[in-house]
Design an enzyme around this catalytic site. Sequence first.
Site, PDB file in Angstrom:
ATOM      1  N   GLY A 156       0.798  -1.214   0.000  1.00 27.86           N
ATOM      2  CA  GLY A 156       0.000   0.000   0.000  1.00 27.86           C
ATOM      3  C   GLY A 156       0.832   1.264   0.000  1.00 27.86           C
ATOM      4  N   ASN A 157       0.183   2.367  -0.333  1.00 27.60           N
ATOM      5  CA  ASN A 157       0.874   3.649  -0.426  1.00 27.60           C
ATOM      6  C   ASN A 157      -0.131   4.783  -0.497  1.00 27.60           C
ATOM      7  OD1 ASN A 157       0.277   3.719  -3.491  1.00 27.60           O
ATOM      8  ND2 ASN A 157       1.576   1.906  -3.279  1.00 27.60           N
ATOM      9  N   SER A 166       9.299   3.158  -2.236  1.00 26.81           N
ATOM     10  CA  SER A 166       9.010   1.765  -2.558  1.00 26.81           C
ATOM     11  C   SER A 166       9.656   0.816  -1.558  1.00 26.81           C
ATOM     12  CB  SER A 166       9.527   1.441  -3.966  1.00 26.81           C
ATOM     13  OG  SER A 166       9.280   0.091  -4.294  1.00 26.81           O
ATOM     14  N   GLY A 167       8.829  -0.089  -0.998  1.00 28.67           N
ATOM     15  CA  GLY A 167       9.355  -1.191  -0.198  1.00 28.67           C
ATOM     16  C   GLY A 167       9.941  -0.826   1.140  1.00 28.67           C
ATOM     17  N   SER A 215       6.382   1.888  -6.555  1.00 28.73           N
ATOM     18  CA  SER A 215       6.237   1.333  -7.895  1.00 28.73           C
ATOM     19  C   SER A 215       4.891   1.695  -8.513  1.00 28.73           C
ATOM     20  CB  SER A 215       6.415  -0.188  -7.869  1.00 28.73           C
ATOM     21  OG  SER A 215       5.479  -0.779  -6.988  1.00 28.73           O
ATOM     22  N   ASP A 216       3.918   2.095  -7.662  1.00 28.14           N
ATOM     23  CA  ASP A 216       2.602   2.500  -8.159  1.00 28.14           C
ATOM     24  C   ASP A 216       2.544   3.974  -8.559  1.00 28.14           C
ATOM     25  OD1 ASP A 216       1.124   0.018  -7.855  1.00 28.14           O
ATOM     26  OD2 ASP A 216       1.263   0.329  -5.696  1.00 28.14           O
ATOM     27  N   HIS A 226      -3.674   3.570  -2.020  1.00 30.95           N
ATOM     28  CA  HIS A 226      -3.833   2.221  -2.568  1.00 30.95           C
ATOM     29  C   HIS A 226      -3.567   1.214  -1.470  1.00 30.95           C
ATOM     30  CE1 HIS A 226      -3.557  -1.339  -4.939  1.00 30.95           C
ATOM     31  NE2 HIS A 226      -2.241  -1.424  -4.889  1.00 30.95           N
ATOM     32  N   HIS A 228      -4.367  -3.246  -0.265  1.00 31.72           N
ATOM     33  CA  HIS A 228      -4.833  -4.574  -0.642  1.00 31.72           C
ATOM     34  C   HIS A 228      -5.736  -5.075   0.494  1.00 31.72           C
ATOM     35  CE1 HIS A 228      -2.105  -5.211  -4.136  1.00 31.72           C
ATOM     36  NE2 HIS A 228      -1.412  -4.291  -3.499  1.00 31.72           N
ATOM     37  N   ASP A 241     -24.276   6.925   2.458  1.00 31.23           N
ATOM     38  CA  ASP A 241     -23.812   8.112   3.181  1.00 31.23           C
ATOM     39  C   ASP A 241     -22.471   8.616   2.650  1.00 31.23           C
ATOM     40  OD1 ASP A 241     -25.905   8.466   4.958  1.00 31.23           O
ATOM     41  OD2 ASP A 241     -25.006   7.227   6.531  1.00 31.23           O
ATOM     42  N   HIS A 279      -6.762  -7.175  -8.647  1.00 34.13           N
ATOM     43  CA  HIS A 279      -5.674  -6.463  -7.977  1.00 34.13           C
ATOM     44  C   HIS A 279      -6.134  -5.947  -6.618  1.00 34.13           C
ATOM     45  CE1 HIS A 279      -2.298  -3.179  -8.488  1.00 34.13           C
ATOM     46  NE2 HIS A 279      -2.356  -3.654  -7.255  1.00 34.13           N
ATOM     47  N   TYR A 296     -26.281  17.433   7.329  1.00 33.11           N
ATOM     48  CA  TYR A 296     -25.715  16.579   8.376  1.00 33.11           C
ATOM     49  C   TYR A 296     -24.584  17.316   9.087  1.00 33.11           C
ATOM     50  CZ  TYR A 296     -23.269  12.630  10.511  1.00 33.11           C
ATOM     51  OH  TYR A 296     -22.668  11.778  11.391  1.00 33.11           O
TER      52      TYR A 296
END
Length: 229
Positions: free
Chosen positions: A27-28, A44-45, A74-75, A94, A96, A119, A168, A226
């Site tokens: 994730g990132n 990355s990593g 890398s994304d 991002h 998973h 909502d 993905h 709201y």
Amino acid sequence: MLDELKRSVLDANLALKRSGLVLYTWGNVSGIDRESGLIVIKPSGVDYDALTVDSMVVVDRGGNVVEGSYRPSSDTPTHLVLYEAFPEIGGVAHTHSTYATMWAQAGCAIPCFGTTHADHFYGDIPCTRHLTAEEVSGAYEYETGRVIVEAMAQLDENAVPAVLVRGHGPFTWGDSPMSAVVNSVVLEEVAKIAHGTATLNPAAAPIPGYLLDRHFFRKHGKGAYYGQR
């Protein structure tokens, strides 16, 4: 350079980790400075526990490193495509996360079964098509961004700030890095609720449009009422 944005992106990445939506280095989160066109993103990593403000990587709109001693996520090309296509957003996340990724792997949009979903998201969360073999063998992460934009073509990215990349996982966005993380957290919750709904009643249908409208627009837009003024 961009010290405030770096801090915001660091805080958002750490919040993503605390939320339980990411394991290890998965994730990132990124953020953009629209005035300069520069993007700050997680390296990355690198383990979340090792992240600092100085770990954040600054890249330009072409993905070239402007500042930082690490390689960017890398994304990064996917994030860059989203910033180009959605000019009002300020952050991208991002993950998973388990339930959202289950829906992505099933190749299914997440239906708006109830008001908890309504909502926050104006209708179903779309799922992209599979990338082609040519797209995967070429500029894979760039093409991932393009397939997201393709899936959002008929939708308002501000009303549905999330997508599932088929096979993905989820990407979300918002007006800041932290709001992108909030959208990831809410997405995972509605994905979990929707999974339970579809399991209990495979014939369950989305809520009527008038109920979707009432719940979404009481929180969003000019007529929202709201919360406090």
